[in-house]
Every structure is written in C-alpha cells, then in structure tokens.
Write an enzyme that holds these catalytic residues in place. Sequence first.
Site, PDB file in Angstrom:
ATOM      1  N   TYR A  32       0.827  -1.208   0.000  1.00  0.00           N
ATOM      2  CA  TYR A  32       0.000   0.000   0.000  1.00  0.00           C
ATOM      3  C   TYR A  32       0.853   1.247   0.000  1.00  0.00           C
ATOM      4  O   TYR A  32       2.066   1.190   0.198  1.00  0.00           O
ATOM      5  CB  TYR A  32      -0.947  -0.003   1.208  1.00  0.00           C
ATOM      6  CG  TYR A  32      -0.281   0.362   2.526  1.00  0.00           C
ATOM      7  CD1 TYR A  32       0.541  -0.528   3.197  1.00  0.00           C
ATOM      8  CD2 TYR A  32      -0.465   1.625   3.084  1.00  0.00           C
ATOM      9  CE1 TYR A  32       1.145  -0.179   4.398  1.00  0.00           C
ATOM     10  CE2 TYR A  32       0.135   1.978   4.285  1.00  0.00           C
ATOM     11  CZ  TYR A  32       0.943   1.072   4.932  1.00  0.00           C
ATOM     12  OH  TYR A  32       1.546   1.417   6.112  1.00  0.00           O
ATOM     13  N   ARG A  51       7.821   3.707  -5.066  1.00  0.00           N
ATOM     14  CA  ARG A  51       7.997   2.788  -3.931  1.00  0.00           C
ATOM     15  C   ARG A  51       6.933   1.694  -3.943  1.00  0.00           C
ATOM     16  O   ARG A  51       7.207   0.544  -3.578  1.00  0.00           O
ATOM     17  CB  ARG A  51       7.958   3.558  -2.606  1.00  0.00           C
ATOM     18  CG  ARG A  51       8.298   2.673  -1.403  1.00  0.00           C
ATOM     19  CD  ARG A  51       8.417   3.445  -0.119  1.00  0.00           C
ATOM     20  NE  ARG A  51       7.160   4.060   0.267  1.00  0.00           N
ATOM     21  CZ  ARG A  51       7.016   4.875   1.320  1.00  0.00           C
ATOM     22  NH1 ARG A  51       8.063   5.175   2.072  1.00  0.00           N
ATOM     23  NH2 ARG A  51       5.835   5.392   1.616  1.00  0.00           N
ATOM     24  N   ARG A  99      -8.464 -19.975  -0.265  1.00  0.00           N
ATOM     25  CA  ARG A  99      -7.392 -19.767   0.702  1.00  0.00           C
ATOM     26  C   ARG A  99      -6.347 -20.885   0.700  1.00  0.00           C
ATOM     27  O   ARG A  99      -6.536 -21.948   1.309  1.00  0.00           O
ATOM     28  CB  ARG A  99      -7.983 -19.616   2.112  1.00  0.00           C
ATOM     29  CG  ARG A  99      -6.933 -19.233   3.147  1.00  0.00           C
ATOM     30  CD  ARG A  99      -7.519 -19.103   4.529  1.00  0.00           C
ATOM     31  NE  ARG A  99      -6.480 -18.759   5.486  1.00  0.00           N
ATOM     32  CZ  ARG A  99      -5.648 -19.645   6.044  1.00  0.00           C
ATOM     33  NH1 ARG A  99      -5.766 -20.922   5.764  1.00  0.00           N
ATOM     34  NH2 ARG A  99      -4.708 -19.249   6.884  1.00  0.00           N
ATOM     35  N   HIS A 101      -1.900 -20.883   1.006  1.00  0.00           N
ATOM     36  CA  HIS A 101      -0.813 -19.938   1.273  1.00  0.00           C
ATOM     37  C   HIS A 101      -0.001 -19.617   0.024  1.00  0.00           C
ATOM     38  O   HIS A 101       0.398 -18.472  -0.189  1.00  0.00           O
ATOM     39  CB  HIS A 101       0.112 -20.493   2.354  1.00  0.00           C
ATOM     40  CG  HIS A 101      -0.489 -20.450   3.728  1.00  0.00           C
ATOM     41  ND1 HIS A 101      -1.640 -21.123   4.063  1.00  0.00           N
ATOM     42  CD2 HIS A 101      -0.098 -19.793   4.849  1.00  0.00           C
ATOM     43  CE1 HIS A 101      -1.931 -20.898   5.335  1.00  0.00           C
ATOM     44  NE2 HIS A 101      -1.020 -20.089   5.835  1.00  0.00           N
ATOM     45  N   LYS A 146       6.536  -1.900   2.011  1.00  0.00           N
ATOM     46  CA  LYS A 146       5.328  -1.283   2.603  1.00  0.00           C
ATOM     47  C   LYS A 146       4.184  -2.273   2.446  1.00  0.00           C
ATOM     48  O   LYS A 146       3.292  -2.127   1.608  1.00  0.00           O
ATOM     49  CB  LYS A 146       5.031   0.073   1.955  1.00  0.00           C
ATOM     50  CG  LYS A 146       4.195   0.970   2.844  1.00  0.00           C
ATOM     51  CD  LYS A 146       4.294   2.418   2.453  1.00  0.00           C
ATOM     52  CE  LYS A 146       3.318   3.317   3.177  1.00  0.00           C
ATOM     53  NZ  LYS A 146       3.443   3.373   4.633  1.00  0.00           N
ATOM     54  N   GLU A 178      12.691   2.637  13.958  1.00  0.00           N
ATOM     55  CA  GLU A 178      11.803   3.688  13.432  1.00  0.00           C
ATOM     56  C   GLU A 178      10.573   3.762  14.327  1.00  0.00           C
ATOM     57  O   GLU A 178      10.566   3.228  15.434  1.00  0.00           O
ATOM     58  CB  GLU A 178      11.421   3.386  11.970  1.00  0.00           C
ATOM     59  CG  GLU A 178      10.690   2.070  11.792  1.00  0.00           C
ATOM     60  CD  GLU A 178      10.255   1.798  10.347  1.00  0.00           C
ATOM     61  OE1 GLU A 178      10.142   2.727   9.539  1.00  0.00           O
ATOM     62  OE2 GLU A 178      10.003   0.605  10.058  1.00  0.00           O
ATOM     63  N   LEU A 202      11.276   1.230   6.996  1.00  0.00           N
ATOM     64  CA  LEU A 202      10.716   1.706   5.740  1.00  0.00           C
ATOM     65  C   LEU A 202      11.453   3.007   5.406  1.00  0.00           C
ATOM     66  O   LEU A 202      11.531   3.902   6.251  1.00  0.00           O
ATOM     67  CB  LEU A 202       9.213   1.984   5.888  1.00  0.00           C
ATOM     68  CG  LEU A 202       8.578   2.438   4.578  1.00  0.00           C
ATOM     69  CD1 LEU A 202       8.377   1.249   3.635  1.00  0.00           C
ATOM     70  CD2 LEU A 202       7.246   3.143   4.816  1.00  0.00           C
TER      71      LEU A 202
HETATM   72  N1  PDD Z   1       3.122   5.186   7.349  1.00  0.00           N
HETATM   73  N2  PDD Z   1       7.801   3.760   8.729  1.00  0.00           N
HETATM   74  C1  PDD Z   1       6.645   3.102   8.772  1.00  0.00           C
HETATM   75  C2  PDD Z   1       6.597   1.771   9.427  1.00  0.00           C
HETATM   76  C3  PDD Z   1       5.481   3.665   8.186  1.00  0.00           C
HETATM   77  O1  PDD Z   1       4.327   2.989   8.211  1.00  0.00           O
HETATM   78  C4  PDD Z   1       5.564   4.950   7.590  1.00  0.00           C
HETATM   79  C5  PDD Z   1       4.379   5.610   6.942  1.00  0.00           C
HETATM   80  C6  PDD Z   1       6.805   5.612   7.588  1.00  0.00           C
HETATM   81  C7  PDD Z   1       6.974   6.966   6.947  1.00  0.00           C
HETATM   82  O2  PDD Z   1       6.932   6.860   5.545  1.00  0.00           O
HETATM   83  P1  PDD Z   1       6.434   8.063   4.635  1.00  0.00           P
HETATM   84  O3  PDD Z   1       7.245   9.254   5.004  1.00  0.00           O
HETATM   85  O4  PDD Z   1       6.721   7.604   3.262  1.00  0.00           O
HETATM   86  O5  PDD Z   1       4.965   8.271   4.934  1.00  0.00           O
HETATM   87  C8  PDD Z   1       7.902   4.986   8.152  1.00  0.00           C
HETATM   88  C9  PDD Z   1       1.964   5.636   6.625  1.00  0.00           C
HETATM   89  C10 PDD Z   1       1.775   7.116   6.601  1.00  0.00           C
HETATM   90  C11 PDD Z   1       0.738   4.877   7.134  1.00  0.00           C
HETATM   91  O6  PDD Z   1       0.882   3.666   7.271  1.00  0.00           O
HETATM   92  O7  PDD Z   1      -0.315   5.462   7.335  1.00  0.00           O
END
Ligand code: PDD
Length: 284
Positions: A32, A51, A99, A101, A146, A178, A202
């Site tokens: 996503y 990305r 379903r 895997h 992501k 993070e 991420l």
């Molecule tokens: N989340 N790290 C993680 C685990 C994240 O889920 C996100 C963003 C970031 C920051 O990434 P960016 O600057 O590209 O938004 C870092 C989004 C906003 C969400 O899941 O809603």
Amino acid sequence: MTVYFSDGQFTKREELTISIDDRGYYFGDGVYEVIKVYGGELYTAKEHIDRLFQSAAKIKMTIPYADVQIMEIARELVKANNILTGHIYLQITRGSAPRLHQFPDPSVQPVVTAYAVNNPRPLEGMENGVPVKSVEDVRWLRCDIKSLNLLGNVLAKQEAYEAGCVEALLHREGVVTEGSASNMFGIKNGTVYTHPATNLILNGITRQVVLGLCKDLCIPVVEQSFTLDEACEMDEFILTSTTSEVTPVISIDGRPIGSGVPGIITKKLQEAFALQIPSFIAGE
Ligand code: PDD
C-alpha cells in the site's frame, strides 16, 4: 458523495464489493501507499508510486497498471472528492482466490483499491511536539516493504496509545529502528542521526525529503543507528511521515528530550518543509 476506485472503476462506497477470498483479507498479502494532498495537489506522488512498484516487486507481485495510470487514478480521486488537504490511500493485493498460502494461479489478477479523504495537517502536534513510548520492535526482517501486514506496527502503536503517547519508538534489543508508522531522527550537537535505509526500516518518502532539506540547510546528517539510551540524551528528536510531516518528539518514556520543547533545528526543518509543499496554503 465519496468516490472510490475498485475493480478497475470509480464507484460509490455503497457499491464497493470486496471478496472474502481477497488475499489481503486472508494474509495481508499486498502492498500500500499513503500519498498526501496539499491544496488539491498530490505531494511527492512519483516517489510514492515508485515505492509502490518496488514493494510489489519485492513480494513478487505485478501491478496490473502502469505508473502513469496509478498517478491518473490518484489525481481523479482528488478531483472527484474535492480534496484540498488530505490523502490518498492506495492498496494492491495479490487478488482473490481460495485460501491457500502459496501464490494463486497467474491468471488471478491483483486487486487495486484506492480512496481519498480530507485530513487536516496535524498542526497541534507539529507546534507543541508529542510524547513517544519505546516498544520492542518484533516485526519481521523486511520492514523496507510497505506491506499490508502491519500487526507488529498495530500492536506497538496500541501500546504507545495506552501509555498516553501518540507513537511507538521501536527498538531491536535497544537499537532504535523507526516508529510504528513513522521514521525517527535524533539531533545531537547540531548533527542529525537516523537509522540507515536497510531492511529494518521503511525508507520514508518524508524521511528522504528531510534528508534533502538537511543537505540544503547544511545540517550534517549521519545515517547510523543509535541506542534507546542515546535517543534519550539527544538535544532534539523528530518523527516524520506523510501525514505527520516533521513532528517534534518532546519526551521518550516520560523523559523530556532537551528542554522538553521543540528545538531550533526542528523548527528550521519544519519551516523548510512547509516552503516546499506545492500550493501551500499558509495556516491551513
Ligand atoms: N506510514 N515507517 C513506517 C513503518 C510507516 O508505516 C511509515 C508511513 C513511515 C513513513 O513513511 P512516509 O514518510 O513515506 O509516509 C515509516 C503511513 C503514513 C501509514 O501507514 O499510514
């Protein structure tokens, strides 16, 4: 009326049909993106869409659209929903199939769903700063993807919320990685420190924008991990994300960072960030 994108077309919420066999629903098998909209314009959309394609490739999934088509879908959603300040949510799952895997037959098409919402900038947190809680990072080892699979992030965020904090500061055996939905930066003696863009975080688009701003402002950056103890000793601390922009962190586990208020370098970065937002509407 809110317009969604699903199953190759723009549609009303009431007309959305999501299959119970969707692999996103069963396995979190998909990727996503969240793309910010300022003044009716998409912000860093190309970087987010690039990305998205990278995340899909990393899970061996082919997106059934070209990047320009995804961009067009996002633009159309902004227009159709009259979004001024908000964001686009876009997800792609490996499709709908009984379903099992292992991957489904290649004839099964990935499912692309997207919508747009109005969402004001979090000015209060950006102005006054937010508290965070340290939480052990128990996620998998591909946090660079992501992925829709966010259970580790969800549990960490909930733990932080229950402690009265707005974000979790994740660490692996004491080494800060993070946030549960953001990237983390510490500032010590004028230098900005942040975890390198490895498989353990991420590589946020906002993170990359902020690193670029540091360069423009001649603020030294070291992409090197630091410990939780070192984090608590920083002069300033910041979290970044698409929706949080550059938000000061004023305490970790109740221990104030610096003097407990947003610092000078943080403010400089916030100002520089605001200036490069397209069609930025001051005060909005
Ligand atoms: N989340 N790290 C993680 C685990 C994240 O889920 C996100 C963003 C970031 C920051 O990434 P960016 O600057 O590209 O938004 C870092 C989004 C906003 C969400 O899941 O809603």
